[in-house]
Design a protein around this motif. Structure first.
Motif, PDB file in Angstrom:
ATOM      1  N   SER A 292       7.326   9.930   5.968  1.00  0.00           N
ATOM      2  CA  SER A 292       6.947  11.117   6.732  1.00  0.00           C
ATOM      3  C   SER A 292       7.501  11.047   8.149  1.00  0.00           C
TER       4      SER A 292
ATOM      5  N   PHE B 110      -2.939   9.508   8.634  1.00  0.00           N
ATOM      6  CA  PHE B 110      -3.520   9.368   7.302  1.00  0.00           C
ATOM      7  C   PHE B 110      -4.960   8.890   7.368  1.00  0.00           C
TER       8      PHE B 110
ATOM      9  N   TYR C 208       2.080  12.824  10.897  1.00  0.00           N
ATOM     10  CA  TYR C 208       0.950  12.644   9.993  1.00  0.00           C
ATOM     11  C   TYR C 208      -0.009  11.595  10.531  1.00  0.00           C
TER      12      TYR C 208
ATOM     13  N   VAL D 135       0.380   4.143   0.972  1.00  0.00           N
ATOM     14  CA  VAL D 135       0.281   4.957   2.181  1.00  0.00           C
ATOM     15  C   VAL D 135       1.291   4.493   3.241  1.00  0.00           C
ATOM     16  N   LEU D 136       1.645   3.195   3.209  1.00  0.00           N
ATOM     17  CA  LEU D 136       2.629   2.713   4.179  1.00  0.00           C
ATOM     18  C   LEU D 136       4.004   3.304   3.893  1.00  0.00           C
TER      19      LEU D 136
ATOM     20  N   GLU E  45      -6.397   6.456   5.429  1.00  0.00           N
ATOM     21  CA  GLU E  45      -6.455   5.002   5.491  1.00  0.00           C
ATOM     22  C   GLU E  45      -5.650   4.557   6.698  1.00  0.00           C
ATOM     23  N   ASN E  46      -5.861   3.335   7.032  1.00  0.00           N
ATOM     24  CA  ASN E  46      -5.075   2.730   8.070  1.00  0.00           C
ATOM     25  C   ASN E  46      -3.622   2.626   7.596  1.00  0.00           C
ATOM     26  N   ALA E  47      -2.737   3.404   8.213  1.00  0.00           N
ATOM     27  CA  ALA E  47      -1.335   3.405   7.784  1.00  0.00           C
ATOM     28  C   ALA E  47      -0.442   2.731   8.812  1.00  0.00           C
ATOM     29  N   LEU E  48      -1.027   1.880   9.642  1.00  0.00           N
ATOM     30  CA  LEU E  48      -0.214   1.103  10.575  1.00  0.00           C
ATOM     31  C   LEU E  48       0.372  -0.080   9.813  1.00  0.00           C
ATOM     32  N   PHE E  49       1.562  -0.520  10.228  1.00  0.00           N
ATOM     33  CA  PHE E  49       2.152  -1.682   9.580  1.00  0.00           C
ATOM     34  C   PHE E  49       1.464  -2.928  10.127  1.00  0.00           C
ATOM     35  N   PRO E  50       0.774  -3.676   9.250  1.00  0.00           N
ATOM     36  CA  PRO E  50      -0.057  -4.783   9.737  1.00  0.00           C
ATOM     37  C   PRO E  50       0.767  -5.909  10.378  1.00  0.00           C
TER      38      PRO E  50
ATOM     39  N   LYS F 228       0.842  -1.194   0.000  1.00  0.00           N
ATOM     40  CA  LYS F 228       0.000   0.000   0.000  1.00  0.00           C
ATOM     41  C   LYS F 228       0.882   1.251   0.000  1.00  0.00           C
TER      42      LYS F 228
ATOM     43  N   TRP G 284       0.957 -12.291  12.158  1.00  0.00           N
ATOM     44  CA  TRP G 284      -0.040 -11.225  12.076  1.00  0.00           C
ATOM     45  C   TRP G 284      -1.161 -11.526  11.103  1.00  0.00           C
TER      46      TRP G 284
END
Lengths: 260, 273
Positions: free
Chosen positions: A164, B89, B87, A157-158, B91-96, A155, A256
């Motif tokens: 950032s 964001f 920031y 955004v990641l 969308e969910n921008a956590l690392f899954p 993704k 996970w």
């Protein structure tokens, strides 16, 4: 909907049991077919294959052949993973490289490599090097494709989020790209392993004086299905063990995922 | 207004996507200038495609504008400024693949916080958003609202003077948004950070912001800036007050024409009905 028959319901709740039942049924059909319907020059029942497995292991030179094949397999696998990962990452992470090289890679993957096997033998001889090389060319493509695909669906955004927060290139590779592609990397490894096995055994079957492939050829020509199937069972057991090992490692890296 | 009181400065920022003259050329943002004060909560609201997120990304250094520029704490923005800006964001921008606390620690690792401080700061941030008990959960195990809280905790742990939020509650249901909005108002009034957030929700803008910048349809410009003169932390009762409704209606009037314009523009471009 109508109520299901009790046995179906019970089996549905125990997939493991149904799995074992399927295997048992297969062995039973094989046993009956081999005992009563097929010439024993062509097929042996599993009971006989099992009881005479030591006859396979005692075949002169077979243990050396097994060792040799294992050596060829592991060498081919290590080389395929190393080169496959390098190519996969550099092609997958760069849009230009991907558009330039991916079509070529897919084209090469589409060629049935068996037709160029004679070239491998010509170039590298009938010893282990040609087998290893042929194993590499079979195993490397699934690994490259899995890594490219694995890097692809990250993704955006990641990446943006990591940058950032101040992540440098190494951080992005180590903490974002690598963990992201772990699951597809492992399925690539498993497919690659299957490819390597195929490549090495094909090359051995085609021409060789040693290795498992030599013996499968020998047993077939001698109309000795018991030993042939015994040898195949040993190979299958080895492949299953390897596959299970990989899955265990894979699970360790994808904890996970189970929670999604 | 004193110069030191300015936290974020936006000067004549315009941005276009694509090549000029090309069919896909889009002017997203037009000559926008604005000063954001220290400790202020600024909401950006406007029709979709009006360049609110573009402006946010310019401030965050994720996008470099075609002309003009932004500066944060007196420093011109030329790229991500992890020590000044955090920031959250949409969308969910956590690392899954990381647990919640690992996610927060990773942010600090990226930013360059000494390792010894990671654990303490991560725990404090989790406590601030009320997620202490979920430190070792993976994002996939949490609800959407909790994930956004976790993302907020990660942003807070970075201890930056400025936080940018791009529709942080956009993907959540209205009830969850309302509760998160209250919590956010309470939390942010304590930290004294400068917050700029993009939203589509009129109520959210009025409830959270000190000032609301209303954008025109594309190419986006700031049409009007509406102050919301109500001290933080704001209580749920503010949401039912006449003041709240008055401001909300005012926003609605300002936005209605602009949204109409974008909708007409779209149906026109596809050949109408």
């Amino acid at each position: 909907m109508r109520a299901r028959a009790p046995i179906t319901g019970f089996m549905a709740r125990h997939p493991r049991l149904s799995q074992l039942a399927t295997i048992a049924l297969f062995l039973l059909v094989w046993e009956i077919t081999a005992r009563f319907f097929v010439d024993k020059m062509f097929l042996s029942p599993p009971s006989r294959v099992y009881s005479e497995i030591d006859r396979v292991l005692n075949t002169k030179g077979l243990m050396q052949a097994l060792t040799l094949t294992l050596y060829e397999l592991s060498a081919a696998f290590v080389i395929a993973v190393a080169i496959g990962m390098a190519i996969g990452l550099s092609v997958g992470l760069n849009a230009f490289a991907r558009r330039c090289f991916m079509p070529i890679i897919l084209l090469l993957y589409g060629i049935p490599q068996i037709v160029i096997l004679p070239l491998f033998i010509l170039g590298l001889g009938i010893g282990p090097p040609s087998k290893i090389a042929f194993g590499v060319t079979h195993g490397i493509f699934p690994i490259i494709l899995a890594i490219v695909a694995g890097v692809q669906n990250l993704k955006p955004v990641l990446l943006t989020s990591a940058r950032s927060m101040g992540a440098n290139r190494w951080h992005v590779l180590r903490y974002v790209v690598l963990p992201h592609m772990m699951p597809s990397f492992f399925s690539g490894l498993r497919l690659g392993m299957t490819g390597v096995l195929l490549g090495v055994l094909l090359a051995e079957l085609y021409v060789s004086t040693a290795g498992i492939g030599y013996f499968t050829g020998l047993f077939t020509q001698n109309f000795d299905p018991t030993r042939l199937l015994g040898l195949i069972s040993i190979l299958a057991a080895m492949a299953i063990a390897l596959n299970e090992f990989m899955r265990t490692v894979e699970r360790r890296f994808s904890r996970w995922r189970g929670n999604d | 207004m004193q110069k030191q009181d300015i936290s974020v400065q936006i000067q004549n920022v315009s941005h276009s996507f694509g090549v000029e003259g090309h069919a896909k050329h889009v002017r997203a943002l037009l000559d926008t200038t604005m000063d954001i004060h220290r400790g202020e909560l600024l909401a950006l609201i406007g029709p979709s495609g009006c360049g609110k997120s573009t402006l946010l990304n310019v401030i965050g250094g994720i996008l470099s504008p075609t002309t003009g520029g932004a500066s944060v704490n007196g420093k011109p923005v030329n790229g991500p400024m992890p020590h000044d800006i955090a920031y959250v964001f949409q969308e969910n921008a956590l690392f899954p693949w990381n647990t919640i606390i690992e996610n927060i620690r990773l942010g600090m690792l990226f930013q360059g916080v000494p390792k010894a401080d990671h654990e303490g700061r991560a725990r404090a941030a989790l406590k601030a958003v009320g997620l202490s008990e979920f430190a070792d959960h993976y994002p996939g195990q949490l609800s959407g609202g909790m994930r956004q809280r976790a993302a907020l905790a990660r942003a807070l742990s970075l201890d930056t003077p400025v936080v940018l939020m791009d529709e942080p509650f956009g993907a959540l249901d209205e009830q969850t948004r309302m509760v998160l909005g209250e919590d956010l108002s309470e939390l942010l009034s304590r930290t004294g950070k400068t917050i700029i957030f993009v939203t589509h929700s009129l109520g959210e803008a009025v409830f959270l912001a000190d000032r609301i910048a209303v954008f025109t349809a594309r190419p986006g410009r700031i049409k009007e800036v509406i102050p919301v003169d109500e001290p933080h932390p704001r209580k749920a009762s503010f949401m039912t007050s006449d003041k709240f409704n008055g401001l909300r209606n005012r926003l609605f009037e300002l936005l209605h024409d602009e949204i109409r314009k974008t909708v007409n523009l779209r149906s026109g471009s596809t050949g109408g009905f």
